[in-house]
Design an enzyme around this catalytic site. Structure first.
Site, PDB file in Angstrom:
ATOM      1  N   THR A   1      64.193  35.435  52.082  1.00  0.00           N
ATOM      2  CA  THR A   1      62.832  35.631  51.449  1.00  0.00           C
ATOM      3  C   THR A   1      61.715  35.752  52.232  1.00  0.00           C
ATOM      4  OG1 THR A   1      61.514  35.594  49.347  1.00  0.00           O
ATOM      5  CG2 THR A   1      62.454  33.519  51.150  1.00  0.00           C
ATOM      6  N   ASN A   2      60.231  35.971  51.549  1.00  0.00           N
ATOM      7  CA  ASN A   2      59.397  35.824  52.109  1.00  0.00           C
ATOM      8  C   ASN A   2      58.132  35.017  51.693  1.00  0.00           C
ATOM      9  OD1 ASN A   2      57.870  38.036  50.505  1.00  0.00           O
ATOM     10  ND2 ASN A   2      59.348  38.575  51.194  1.00  0.00           N
TER      11      ASN A   2
END
Ligand code: C5P
Length: 225
Positions: A29-30
């Site tokens: 993810t980020n």
């Protein structure tokens, strides 16, 4: 803040990161917080629009009166957006969609077997949700006004100008300044076919309200009224 400048509009917004599963307990993810997208959803709702917010995994309260659809992956986000877009008149893509996802997501947790061997991950490209929507017939016919975002580390105007054309959207909004992730403030660069202008440093709430007005002024229907 022009009250009810989006009355009668149906606004679809993506926000937050996506989460691309490696196995049932791991993923990629980020750091997108979703704050800008949620602030825009709130401002659009307050401006009289009917708002649907397609949100990746974020820890934010749903703005009052906003319909929220939770998704995890880019593919789920595309699916939700594709279902909602035909009813929308404005599409605002603020989500930080993962560019790639693991080519295979394991059904069971990948176990460390003690041999010191590490799993090899390979990736495939995710669909570009904004570009997909921008190419749709309704967007091409200007029945659906599409807005994209850009986070760049340098040469923002140049990159945002090129990105607007590449994505095929009438308005591209650049985040000015480094790493706005998680912050409550920002500054924005608006790029359209006529040129560019800056919305100076302010809270994301205020910027969202200003952006909503900017969008309302650009709507074809709006100018005909
Ligand atoms: O190409 P880039 O990721 O920099 O483009 C950013 C813009 O495109 C944002 O509006 C983002 O929400 C959207 N986007 C998307 N789907 C992707 C990648 C980006 O909708 N797979």
């Amino acid at each position: 803040f022009t009250p009810k400048c989006l009355a009668g509009q149906k606004v679809l917004i993506t926000a937050g990161p996506t989460f691309e599963a490696i196995d049932p307990v791991r993923g990629i993810t980020n750091h997108s917080s979703g704050k800008m997208g949620f602030a825009i959803a709130r401002a659009a709702q307050e401006a009289g629009a009917q708002v649907t917010l397609v949100a990746g995994p974020v820890h934010l309260h749903t703005p009052r009166g906003v319909q929220r659809l939770n998704v995890q992956s880019a593919q789920e986000m595309l699916h939700a957006v594709t279902q909602q877009a035909p009813a929308a008149s404005v599409f605002i893509a603020t989500a930080a969609v993962a560019d790639w996802r693991p080519a295979h997501s394991a059904q069971q947790k990948i176990k460390k077997d003690g041999s010191g061997e590490v799993p090899m991950l390979s990736f495939v490209e995710n669909p570009d949700i904004l570009a997909t929507v921008a190419q749709s017939e309704r967007a091409q016919a200007s029945d659906l006004f599409c807005v994209g975002f850009a986070a760049e580390s340098h040469d923002l105007l140049q990159h945002a100008t090129a990105k607007r054309v590449r994505k095929g959207v009438p308005l591209l909004v650049g985040n000015i300044g480094p790493a706005t992730f998680g912050r409550d403030d920002n500054a924005l660069l608006l790029v359209d076919a006529a040129g560019h202008r800056e919305l100076p440093h302010a809270s994301k709430r205020e910027l969202a309200q200003q952006l909503v007005v900017e969008i309302a002024q650009r709507l074809p229907l709006h100018s005909k009224r």
